[in-house]
Design an enzyme around this catalytic site. Structure first.
Site, PDB file in Angstrom:
ATOM      1  N   PRO A 307       0.813  -1.221   0.000  1.00 53.09           N
ATOM      2  CA  PRO A 307       0.000   0.000   0.000  1.00 53.09           C
ATOM      3  C   PRO A 307       0.845   1.267   0.000  1.00 53.09           C
ATOM      4  O   PRO A 307       1.920   1.312   0.605  1.00 53.09           O
ATOM      5  CB  PRO A 307      -0.823  -0.120   1.283  1.00 53.09           C
ATOM      6  CG  PRO A 307      -0.069  -1.066   2.147  1.00 53.09           C
ATOM      7  CD  PRO A 307       0.615  -2.021   1.225  1.00 53.09           C
ATOM      8  N   CYS A 308       0.345   2.283  -0.686  1.00 51.19           N
ATOM      9  CA  CYS A 308       1.009   3.594  -0.688  1.00 51.19           C
ATOM     10  C   CYS A 308       0.636   4.382   0.564  1.00 51.19           C
ATOM     11  O   CYS A 308       1.470   5.062   1.147  1.00 51.19           O
ATOM     12  CB  CYS A 308       0.627   4.378  -1.936  1.00 51.19           C
ATOM     13  SG  CYS A 308       1.195   3.620  -3.468  1.00 51.19           S
ATOM     14  N   LEU A 309      -0.635   4.305   0.961  1.00 54.38           N
ATOM     15  CA  LEU A 309      -1.074   4.910   2.221  1.00 54.38           C
ATOM     16  C   LEU A 309      -0.652   3.985   3.354  1.00 54.38           C
ATOM     17  O   LEU A 309      -1.028   2.819   3.384  1.00 54.38           O
ATOM     18  CB  LEU A 309      -2.586   5.096   2.227  1.00 54.38           C
ATOM     19  CG  LEU A 309      -3.214   5.556   3.549  1.00 54.38           C
ATOM     20  CD1 LEU A 309      -2.745   6.951   3.921  1.00 54.38           C
ATOM     21  CD2 LEU A 309      -4.734   5.495   3.478  1.00 54.38           C
TER      22      LEU A 309
END
Length: 475
Positions: A307-309
């Site tokens: 995930p980027c977040l």
């Protein structure tokens, strides 16, 4: 030349049956998941499509290079709208500016003639299977397409590589940038300016280039996610946004993709972290432990789909719920606007449960980047749409006047109460005092005060009457 060779992004696709006239585009769904349900006899090639511009341009180029391809099957999760843009290209075409008619964010390389693009549209059929979730029937569908052979519709065509607009990088520390705005759309204009002007140009892991800022913080003060202020230049509609919200604010799974931010925050290994945040702040409003994480060390440390977040933190202050979100990596052109609207929606949901007001949303992007494929479009948006730069900030306002051969500056809070006073005989001494007091947060406000202080100094030297915000009447 092999009849099934591909010239563009060949290293990212799986080549199948050279006799097939069918190509598969799996969008954001891993092609390996689709391959479990079909054989290589069913297709000529299979690959993913993330980008509305570079990716679709590559598909068009490959179709012109290999005119044996007669069918493009679009299947999988369309998280960025790339599938809709591809379908829109074939259904409605493009304009003279090479923009896809149905999608403001999609464009075909200008080096490909319009007539050649039209030739692809006439001879290649696109099949929209994005709603398919049971892939057990896909093989039969592909077999039917392969059952009718049409043959090539012309000789291969190759066009010059796309040359992006030249960009330059202005000097900066390279890390630690701040953008503030009331609304996400107008904040995005400032974000684009920051990344394109100060970002370091460097390679990516995806055979592409980027401009990257480190640690870009964006603070949004007033956006209402239920009545979002969406400007036309952001490239999506209110309906698009509302369809995206569940990926962040709901634990519901989405077929064909491994996880969503909502799944990680609300149902990762059976844990609902958002509910935990609400319970914690309900019982302990001053807690600094109301945190939700999406990163799973066991799963994500070696995954290319991590995930980027990474983290969200909720804090209650002055009876308002503030939310901070940390991204390890953030595509500021395509992903950040929708990410921010959805996080604002999550923030209001938490605030409603806690019966608090809604404070600011802050996103911190460790790698805030724009991919090379979006340089031209970002430059175009920057040129056409100028953000409004305010001449005041939340740290207060300043009243300037001349009295008894000195310049006075009163610092007032938002209730018009005087909280500090500065005085001096020239503009530079007062500017130094204001800088030393750390009372200025907005650049345009600082420039305005500098100009007014210079006017006040001229008035003091010449004996002219000074009025703030009015021109001097020099003798």
């Amino acid at each position: 030349m092999s009849p099934m060779s591909l010239k563009y992004f060949a290293q990212n696709v799986e080549i199948g049956n050279q006799a097939s006239e069918v190509g598969l585009v799996t969008l954001w769904t891993k092609k390996e998941l689709i391959l479990k349900h079909i054989t290589k006899e069913h297709f000529a090639f299979i690959g993913q499509l993330y980008s509305k511009s570079t990716g679709i341009s590559a598909i068009v180029r490959n179709c012109l290079y290999n005119k044996k391809i007669r069918h493009i099957v679009v299947i999988g999760a369309d998280l960025s709208g790339s599938g809709q843009a591809l379908i829109g290209l074939f259904e409605r075409g493009i304009g003279e500016d090479h923009q896809i008619t149905t999608d403001r964010g999609g464009a075909i390389d200008a080096e490909i003639p319009l007539a050649s693009i039209e030739n692809v549209r006439k001879n290649v059929r696109v099949h929209d299977l994005r709603s398919m979730t049971d892939y057990s029937t896909l093989g039969a569908f592909l077999a039917k397409l392969n059952g009718t052979k049409q043959g090539p519709y012309g000789e291969p065509e190759i066009f010059p590589e796309h040359v992006p607009l030249p960009v330059s990088t202005y000097p900066s520390y390279g890390s630690g940038f701040l953008v503030e705005d009331d609304f996400i759309s107008t904040a995005w204009l400032k974000v684009l300016r920051h990344v394109m002007r100060f970002g370091t140009e460097k390679p990516t892991s995806y055979h592409d280039r980027q401009k990257e800022l480190l640690n870009l913080m964006v603070v949004i003060h007033k956006e209402d996610p239920d009545n979002p202020k969406i400007e036309p230049y952001v490239g999506f509609t209110k309906e698009d946004l509302f369809r995206y919200y569940p990926l962040v604010v709901s634990a519901a799974s989405v077929s064909t993709i491994e996880y969503t931010y909502g799944m990680r925050l609300m149902n990762h290994k059976g844990i609902d972290q958002i509910e935990h945040i609400i319970r914690m702040l309900s019982h302990e409003p001053h807690s600094r432990r109301a945190v939700g994480v999406t990163w799973s060390v066991a799963e994500d440390s070696t995954s290319v789909m991590s995930p980027c977040l990474i983290l969200v933190q909720a804090i209650v202050q002055n009876k308002k719920l503030f939310l901070t979100a940390y991204f390890r990596s953030n595509d500021m052109f395509e992903a950040w606007p929708k990410n921010s609207f959805a996080l604002r929606k999550l923030q209001t949901m938490i605030a409603d449960r806690l019966k608090t007001g809604v404070g600011s949303l802050t996103t911190i992007s460790s790698s805030a980047h724009i991919y090379e494929r979006h340089f031209e479009k970002a430059a175009e948006i920057i040129a056409k749409h100028k953000p409004e730069w305010k001449m005041f900030d939340e740290r207060g306002k300043f009243i300037i006047y001349v009295k008894e051969k000195e310049i006075y500056v009163q610092h007032q809070n938002n209730n018009d109460e005087v909280i500090a006073e500065y005085r001096g005989k020239n503009a530079s001494s007062l500017i130094n005092q204001l800088v030393d007091a750390v009372v200025l947060a907005d650049v345009s406000h600082a420039l305005y005060l500098g100009a007014e202080l210079e006017k006040a100094e001229i008035a003091l030297r010449t004996g002219t009457v000074y009025h703030q915000d009015l021109p001097l009447e020099l003798p």
